[in-house]
Design an enzyme around this catalytic site. Sequence first.
Site, PDB file in Angstrom:
ATOM      1  N   ARG A  30       0.793  -1.287  -0.085  1.00 24.45           N
ATOM      2  CA  ARG A  30      -0.072  -0.070  -0.001  1.00 24.45           C
ATOM      3  C   ARG A  30       0.806   1.301  -0.018  1.00 24.45           C
ATOM      4  NH1 ARG A  30      -2.548  -0.514   5.203  1.00 24.45           N
ATOM      5  NH2 ARG A  30      -3.395   1.450   4.790  1.00 24.45           N
TER       6      ARG A  30
ATOM      7  N   SER B  82      -6.054  -3.543   8.221  1.00 23.77           N
ATOM      8  CA  SER B  82      -4.593  -3.708   8.434  1.00 23.77           C
ATOM      9  C   SER B  82      -4.598  -3.469   9.923  1.00 23.77           C
ATOM     10  CB  SER B  82      -4.006  -2.635   7.730  1.00 23.77           C
ATOM     11  OG  SER B  82      -2.682  -2.745   8.037  1.00 23.77           O
TER      12      SER B  82
END
Length: 460
Positions: free
Chosen positions: A176, A191
């Site tokens: 990411r 996450s």
Amino acid sequence: MSEKAAPVPHMIDLIRRKRDGGVLDARDIGFIVAGTASETIPLEQLSAWLMAAWLNGLTIEETRALAIAMRDSGEKFNPSRLGKQAVDKHSTGGVGDKTSFLVAPLAAACGVAVPMISGRALGHTGGTLDKLDSIPGFRSALTLGEFEEVLEQCGAAIVSQTPTLVPADRVLYALRDRTGTVESPGLICASILSKKLAAGLNALVLDVKTGSGAFLRKRADAEFLGALMVATAEAAGTRTVALMTDMSQPLGCTAGNWIEVAECVELLRGGSPAGNEDLRELSLRLAGWMIHLGGKTETAEQGYWAATGALADGTGLKIFFEMIKAQGGDLAVFDDLKASHKPGATLVLEAWRNGYVAELDTMELGWAVQRLGAGRERAGEPVDPHAGIEFHARRGAQVERGQPFATLYATNETMLAEPLERIKRAITFSNEPPDEVPLVSHIFARENAERYLRETASSS
């Protein structure tokens, strides 16, 4: 007649479906997470799926499925043997955000266990582990057994993900950062919660940033993230609250690695340097909620005052030093905080006009810190423990041209020019003082978080 087994998903089909605005079910999400953890899905396909998820968003159901699948992608920690309620705090990330070094020892001093699994620098924000790495000898990469030993000894431990703890998130987290897909409520939620749920927490306090330095700069996006994380964690059986907190300026008066640790140690020692009242207040409020959810006080306000007592009597500092020593850190570095700060180059930026500091583009300031050497552009890059910025004037301050505004610390002199220009672009002056912004603007608990999500879904 037996039912046919469902066909095995194909990654390219899942990418296309998400790209075209479709929804993945829990089985599809589980397939992606399993392939991520086992490294059987190529990184380019994972990158494409992340971008599709960033562009089209994840539904509440997709987010919950992703958080739980990542939680279950590796080993999980069981804190029940500690004999205490396990409570943690997590921030969505900001500039100068260093509350972990205060709330962990303060909450532990009040009787809860704080098993904190943290990350490294991501985008324009600093990383808790990078800051701790500025302490010589400190080890964040502990085994689960070592993690438990430090918790038994100190009441708090701050560690990195082990290779076997939430391995899928470790891969996606790094991707990411490299693919421009950080700012997604669903991906951020999954996450964060995958790591926290894998730590076996009884309760969790979330610090969701709002304002110019937050990953999600729109207020509505930040509120949605806060409500989503609370509802997702509560559905998984973890008591959770989210405090919506201000990140329209750096937190405290430093942003970097070592200088942030040093600022926290000064506070734990009872000092109160000008410019970090917000850091002290927010840390006490977060710790107060941790102590309350950990069952040590009847209210969060009582928890606040318990944390205040642990700060005043020095037990928070004692536990912080015990934790650092237990994780291999050299305590001698704290004997003289200024002498331990050894930047390669230093520049004092003077105020370039008269007036009040009215607005700060805090994300731009975060990138300035990164460019000085305190952050990284690619996963695995080293960071400079001594790079960063010390702010001498904060929002609302009245300054005169020529007075010290900020001190820049860089790896070398050639790295000063770009951050200097970024800081000047980030600051807006005015002839009148700006309106005050509340440090904590809203708190989500389970009931109002679920209501917020229902109302958001019905209006979309």
